[in-house]
Design a protein around this motif. Structure first.
Motif, PDB file in Angstrom:
ATOM      1  N   ASP A 105       0.847  -1.197   0.000  1.00 29.88           N
ATOM      2  CA  ASP A 105       0.000   0.000   0.000  1.00 29.88           C
ATOM      3  C   ASP A 105       0.883   1.247   0.000  1.00 29.88           C
ATOM      4  OD1 ASP A 105      -2.094  -1.755   0.251  1.00 29.88           O
ATOM      5  OD2 ASP A 105      -2.527  -1.260   2.357  1.00 29.88           O
ATOM      6  N   TYR A 117      -4.914   5.944   1.890  1.00 27.42           N
ATOM      7  CA  TYR A 117      -3.866   5.118   1.286  1.00 27.42           C
ATOM      8  C   TYR A 117      -4.337   4.610  -0.074  1.00 27.42           C
ATOM      9  CZ  TYR A 117      -6.675   1.240   3.227  1.00 27.42           C
ATOM     10  OH  TYR A 117      -7.690   0.388   3.551  1.00 27.42           O
ATOM     11  N   LYS A 119      -4.139   1.231  -2.529  1.00 29.41           N
ATOM     12  CA  LYS A 119      -3.829  -0.194  -2.647  1.00 29.41           C
ATOM     13  C   LYS A 119      -3.516  -0.537  -4.101  1.00 29.41           C
ATOM     14  CE  LYS A 119      -5.992  -3.474  -0.512  1.00 29.41           C
ATOM     15  NZ  LYS A 119      -5.014  -3.929   0.509  1.00 29.41           N
ATOM     16  N   ARG A 120      -2.766  -1.615  -4.294  1.00 35.32           N
ATOM     17  CA  ARG A 120      -2.578  -2.190  -5.624  1.00 35.32           C
ATOM     18  C   ARG A 120      -3.458  -3.429  -5.677  1.00 35.32           C
ATOM     19  NH1 ARG A 120      -0.349   1.585  -8.605  1.00 35.32           N
ATOM     20  NH2 ARG A 120      -0.834  -0.028 -10.138  1.00 35.32           N
ATOM     21  N   VAL A 121      -4.443  -3.448  -6.566  1.00 30.97           N
ATOM     22  CA  VAL A 121      -5.339  -4.598  -6.663  1.00 30.97           C
ATOM     23  C   VAL A 121      -5.210  -5.221  -8.054  1.00 30.97           C
ATOM     24  CG1 VAL A 121      -6.938  -3.651  -4.973  1.00 30.97           C
ATOM     25  CG2 VAL A 121      -7.314  -3.196  -7.384  1.00 30.97           C
ATOM     26  N   THR A 448      -1.424  -4.437 -11.945  1.00 25.25           N
ATOM     27  CA  THR A 448      -2.454  -4.136 -10.958  1.00 25.25           C
ATOM     28  C   THR A 448      -3.040  -2.766 -11.276  1.00 25.25           C
ATOM     29  OG1 THR A 448      -0.772  -3.175  -9.497  1.00 25.25           O
ATOM     30  CG2 THR A 448      -1.362  -5.476  -9.106  1.00 25.25           C
ATOM     31  N   LYS A 451      -6.198   1.553  -6.248  1.00 26.31           N
ATOM     32  CA  LYS A 451      -7.509   1.708  -5.624  1.00 26.31           C
ATOM     33  C   LYS A 451      -7.317   2.568  -4.384  1.00 26.31           C
ATOM     34  CE  LYS A 451     -11.435  -1.018  -3.869  1.00 26.31           C
ATOM     35  NZ  LYS A 451     -11.927  -2.411  -3.641  1.00 26.31           N
ATOM     36  N   SER A 452      -7.952   3.741  -4.358  1.00 29.48           N
ATOM     37  CA  SER A 452      -7.723   4.710  -3.289  1.00 29.48           C
ATOM     38  C   SER A 452      -8.733   4.548  -2.161  1.00 29.48           C
ATOM     39  CB  SER A 452      -7.811   6.138  -3.845  1.00 29.48           C
ATOM     40  OG  SER A 452      -6.758   6.379  -4.750  1.00 29.48           O
ATOM     41  N   TYR A 453      -8.248   4.726  -0.937  1.00 30.84           N
ATOM     42  CA  TYR A 453      -9.092   4.670   0.253  1.00 30.84           C
ATOM     43  C   TYR A 453      -8.990   6.014   0.983  1.00 30.84           C
ATOM     44  CZ  TYR A 453      -9.722  -0.342  -0.266  1.00 30.84           C
ATOM     45  OH  TYR A 453     -10.087  -1.580  -0.728  1.00 30.84           O
TER      46      TYR A 453
END
Length: 460
Positions: A105, A117, A119-121, A448, A451-453
């Motif tokens: 992350d 943060y 993420k790499r999904v 990947t 994806k942002s949180y």
């Protein structure tokens, strides 16, 4: 009646292997099963996925005694070179080692109010379309990191190396990777394009010709499917006046001739400072005259046939056109040159960029060598190409190599080496060589999506 794919051995023109292609509906059913398995695979711990992938790599290695002569029969590389497992394992091992870093992350900030943060999904289902010239190493470049990242992977291999994908799939399945997570498929071009156009895949990685890459992009047009391509090359070498001449000759000529010149990052044109030009050519000619062209199954053979007669005919045409336009061919025709797949390696001087042999991809055992007076002339000539994969600079001056490299339109700059893929660096190109980047941390980023949180905490 189903269509058959046939691998024609360059050794003698016989059919070495053949397989039925999968029809569109059957392929769609396979795609659906793989999509259904992806979430569970991605939910497995990263360490578990990594260990399974590396077990699959080891299982391929256990087959190496069978693989080496099989490759010779399929695409002509001499058995004396021992196959591809060393590079295959090196690339997979490096990607396994950096997985935690590459997939970590990205922390943006956390305080009493927010946690943020990235993420790499995983993309989901990745299609890997691999070429025949280094069929194991080019495939593992994407297969290993894609699986480790949580994608499921469908591999479609070139017909010339028909059995490679089948072997890889069997090895990975024996190691415990489910068939719904990684599998091989035999497809014709039309079905492949139809599957891409119908949005069957979430990401496509293609290595092959410029025309093939253009077809992949056309098939994906409007689907928003990511397409990464590594296409043609016309990689240059530049030997400066302070170079180690013997090392430059040995490395650049090997880079031009190894695997019968059928290397993505092989050296296809060489520019030598005028003060070293005659000596370089003399030494290069001596090296090439020492090659033994012949049956790749014989241990004394150092140069096998080209993978297909039509590839050899294209190289012959480029050489003939250059000689007709004033170039000098320095290598006498070898006795083993049959006018077909077995082709005499060739060194040309008196060449210029009006000749196809200095512009078009040759992908065979021929290299043109030109004298240059300084860095400026060499840079202009190296950049005078529609391709940009690697460039090899020969000098004892690191800062000079960096200055020259900064002015080159290329994906990788080598100094005092050539024709090598370092998995710690991004493998990438520009111009008609394609777009995207494999291996290194950047390889994980390309396999990947971010994806942002943005999480607001409940406070009282």
């Amino acid at each position: 009646m189903s269509q058959r794919l046939k691998c024609i051995s360059p050794i003698d023109g016989s059919v070495f292997a053949e397989r039925d292609v999968l029809g569109f509906e059957a392929a769609r059913a396979k795609v659906a099963k793989m999509r259904a398995a992806q979430a569970a695979w991605a939910a497995r711990p990263l360490q578990e996925r990594t260990e399974l992938v590396m077990a699959g790599v080891a299982a391929v290695g256990a087959m190496n005694d069978e693989i080496v002569p099989e490759l010779a029969r399929m695409m002509g590389r001499p058995v004396r070179y021992g196959g591809e497992f060393r590079g295959f394992e090196e690339r997979a091992s490096h990607m396994a080692a950096i997985a935690q870093e590459g997939l970590a992350d990205i922390a943006v900030g956390e305080d009493a109010t927010f946690k943020r943060y990235i993420k790499r999904v995983p993309h989901g289902l990745v299609l890997v379309v691999a070429p025949w010239n280094y069929p194991y190493m080019t495939a593992i470049n994407t297969v290993a990191p894609a699986l480790i990242a949580g994608n499921v992977v469908l591999l479609k291999h070139a017909t010339q190396t028909l059995l490679v994908g089948e072997r890889m799939a069997r090895a990975f399945h024996e190691a415990g990777v489910p068939a719904e997570v990684f599998d091989n498929v035999f497809l014709d071009h039309d079905t492949s394009f139809q599957l891409i156009a119908s949005r069957s895949f979430d990401f496509v990685n293609f290595t092959g010709s410029v025309g093939g890459g253009q077809q992949m992009e056309r098939a994906a047009a409007g689907t928003f499917t990511g397409v990464a391509t590594e296409l043609g090359g016309k990689d240059p070498g530049y030997v400066m006046e302070d170079a180690d001449l013997d090392a430059a000759v040995d490395t650049l000529i090997d880079g031009a001739m190894f695997n019968s010149g059928q290397c993505c990052c092989g050296i296809e044109r060489i520019y030598v400072h005028e003060s070293l030009f005659d000596a370089f050519v003399e030494k290069a000619v001596a090296v090439v005259r020492g090659y033994k062209l012949g049956n790749p199954l014989e241990p004394e053979t150092t140069l096998g046939p080209m993978a297909n007669v039509r590839f050899a005919n294209e190289v012959r045409a480029q050489i003939s056109e250059a000689v007709a336009a004033g170039a000098t061919a320095h290598i006498e025709t070898f006795a083993q040159d049959d006018g077909g797949a077995y082709l005499t390696p060739q060194i040309l001087t008196g060449v210029n960029h009006d000749m196809r042999v200095m512009r078009d991809e040759s992908f065979g055992p021929v290299v043109g060598i030109m004298p240059v007076k300084d860095d400026a002339e060499a840079i202009a000539l190296m950049n005078d190409s529609e391709f940009g994969l690697t460039a090899s600079l020969w000098t004892q001056d690191l800062e000079r190599a960096q200055r020259v490299g900064d002015q080159l339109e290329t994906g990788t700059v080598f100094m005092n080496r050539a024709d090598y893929l370092d998995p710690g660096l991004c493998w990438t190109g520009c111009k008609n060589t394609g777009r995207g980047g494999g291996l290194s941390v950047i390889g994980y980023h390309n396999l990947t999506r971010p994806k942002s949180y943005h999480l607001k905490k409940v406070t009282k």
